[in-house]
Design an enzyme around this catalytic site. Structure first.
Site, PDB file in Angstrom:
ATOM      1  CB  CYS A  44     156.559  43.808 108.905  1.00 43.53           C
ATOM      2  SG  CYS A  44     156.418  42.192 108.115  1.00 43.53           S
ATOM      3  CB  ALA A 283     155.472  23.038 104.812  1.00 41.71           C
ATOM      4  N   GLY A 304     157.518  38.322 104.702  1.00 40.56           N
ATOM      5  CA  GLY A 304     156.090  38.271 104.988  1.00 40.56           C
ATOM      6  C   GLY A 304     155.222  38.186 103.750  1.00 40.56           C
TER       7      GLY A 304
END
Ligand SMILES: Cc1cc2nc3c(=O)[nH]c(=O)nc-3n(C[C@H](O)[C@H](O)[C@H](O)COP(=O)(O)OP(=O)(O)OC[C@H]3O[C@@H](n4cnc5c(N)ncnc54)[C@H](O)[C@@H]3O)c2cc1C
Length: 453
Positions: A44, A283, A304
């Protein structure tokens, strides 16, 4: 005998999973394999590294390989790419990219945290010299080198999403001539139309040239290097540096080859506990499918914040926990020059597409007492269900305070509140930070007028 756990991908989701699992069950023998040369970095921050606000790539890194390996007790390997998952044998094949050697590692538990990668449009010239993407630290280093190289003057950013616009800001501030090409008729199209116009205006007022409704058809080259961008109308804009920023696609090929179930946009299907269709494999992060908290439908919103939370949940569950991830609202915030933009939940179009009898309401209100210096106008758009008054989405543009205000709407949407209930919130007031009637309350009271009686 202790169990073996392997994590594929060493950034937000992967390292969160590994760290949480190790903390909860120190007996787990965890290894992390990361293809790139960096772990635990804040992608980011890359636009600000490219623009020069952040000096060194290492400034973006929170944990080094040495810290994770030696302090956290999680052996972590960079430049190691997992090339195959053998579910039957419960082992992965790993290529050491530095030595060009291959080795097989067994696992009892596997976490796939392979993230996503930028989409490369299938247009002529896309592989030319001078064409960049921005995802990894290495991408950032390459782009920054090109930006600061002598003679580089004209930049074409293909894609007017929030990453493209953040980079546009940074490169314009660095003195480069920046063009943004957006295929759709307006920037950030999930926003209310007047908000998109405000974003366009702030960009153009800082010298960024924005081309909307402009699909890039080809990158024109000379001696293998890009020299111009050609759009559908035949116009050619000179560019010696091109950034591709048209979105990302999940890195789910390993999972697909292993026969795991895939969903929206090829993302990996997981249950609420981040477990895939194979009970030994979890996952998390940008590679997985999520649930939209308003509609309950599957979606893929790569952010994020989500990746970190999902990583912790996957890690807790590999260590025997029963944590669940409730889904996403797609809450986002960004800044383009001095304009802050935040949004959560459904846009009007998304709400209509999801079958709601939705309507939107827009208000403008100062974010401080009118007599107190330094305030900004805050514009808020609420999306609501006309019949019930339930809040479905919220967007705000203005000064820095829009982030906090949209976070209030995040809570309201999460709790299923109506605009009437939002209007009754006992919010803070003091002249330097908010007016007596906060923009949130004004937005809610105006939206109430659109609720069917
Ligand atoms: C420029 C930019 C700005 C952003 N700004 C924001 C923001 O302001 N707010 C926000 O919430 N989000 C933002 N994001 C998104 C955020 O960075 C991602 O959502 C987050 O990084 C996802 O984390 P992840 O761990 O799921 O995936 P990734 O960060 O993509 O990490 C996956 C890792 O797996 C590795 N990998 C992949 N395949 C293999 C393999 N086969 N073997 C070994 N390793 C492999 C990759 O090298 C990669 O390092 C931004 C992203 C970018 C690029």
């Amino acid at each position: 005998m202790s169990e073996k756990m392997i994590v594929i991908g060493g950034t937000a989701a992967g390292l969160s999973a590994a760290s949480k699992a190790k903390r909860l069950d120190p007996s787990l023998e965890i290894q992390v394999f990361e293809r790139s040369g960096y772990i635990s970095y804040g992608a980011c921050g890359l636009p600000y590294f490219v623009g020069g606000l952040i000096d060194e790539p290492e400034d973006l890194v929170s944990l080094t390989v040495d810290q994770v390996t030696n302090q956290r007790g999680i052996p972590t390997y960079i430049h190691h790419e997992v090339t195959k998952i053998d579910r039957e044998a419960r082992q992965v094949t790993v290529v050491d990219l530095d030595r060009n050697t291959e080795q097989v590692y067994p696992y009892d538990k596997l976490v796939i945290a392979t993230g996503a990668r930028p989409i490369r449009p299938n247009i002529p010239g896309v592989d030319a010299q001078g064409v960049y993407c921005l995802r990894t630290v290495e991408d950032g280093i390459r782009l920054k080198r090109a930006v600061t190289a002598q003679g580089k003057k004209q930049v074409a950013i293909i894609g007017g999403g929030f990453i493209g616009l953040e980079v546009a800001e940074e490169l314009a501030l660095s003195g480069l001539e920046v063009h943004v090409f957006e295929m759709l008729p307006r920037l950030l199209p999930f926003l209310d139309e007047s908000f998109s116009t405000a974003v366009l205006n702030v960009l153009t007022s800082h010298g960024v040239q924005v081309h909307t409704g402009a699909a890039v058809e080809a990158l024109l080259t000379e001696d293998g290097a890009v020299r111009a961008v050609r759009t559908g109308d035949g116009a050619e804009t000179p560019a010696d540096l091109v950034l591709l920023s048209i979105g990302v696609t999940p890195n789910s090929e390993l999972a697909a080859a292993a026969g795991l179930e895939l969903g929206v946009k090829g993302s990996i299907v997981v249950d609420d506990g981040m477990r895939t269709s194979d009970p030994a494999i979890w996952a998390c992060g940008d590679c997985v499918q999520m649930k939209n908290r308003v509609t309950g439908r599957p979606c893929h919103v790569p952010l994020g914040t989500t990746a970190n939370k999902q990583g912790r949940i996957a890690g807790a569950n590999t260590a025997g926990g029963h944590d669940t991830f409730p889904g996403v609202l797609g809450s986002m915030v960004t800044k383009v020059f001095d304009l802050y933009i935040a949004a959560t939940g459904l846009s009007l179009q998304q709400a209509l597409e999801a079958g709601y009898d939705a309507v939107s309401s827009v208000v403008t209100k100062g974010d401080r007492a009118s007599y107190y210096p330094g305030g900004h106008d805050t514009r808020i758009c609420l999306v609501l269900d006309r019949k019930s008054g339930r809040l479905l989405g919220a967007q705000a543009i203005g000064g820095e305070s829009v982030a906090g205000r949209v976070n209030v709407f995040v809570a309201a949407i999460t709790c299923g509140m109506t605009v009437e209930q939002v209007n009754e919130l006992d919010l803070v007031y003091a002249p330097p930070v908010a007016p007596v009637y906060d923009p949130i309350l004004i937005a809610a009271s105006q939206a109430m007028k659109k609720v069917e009686k």
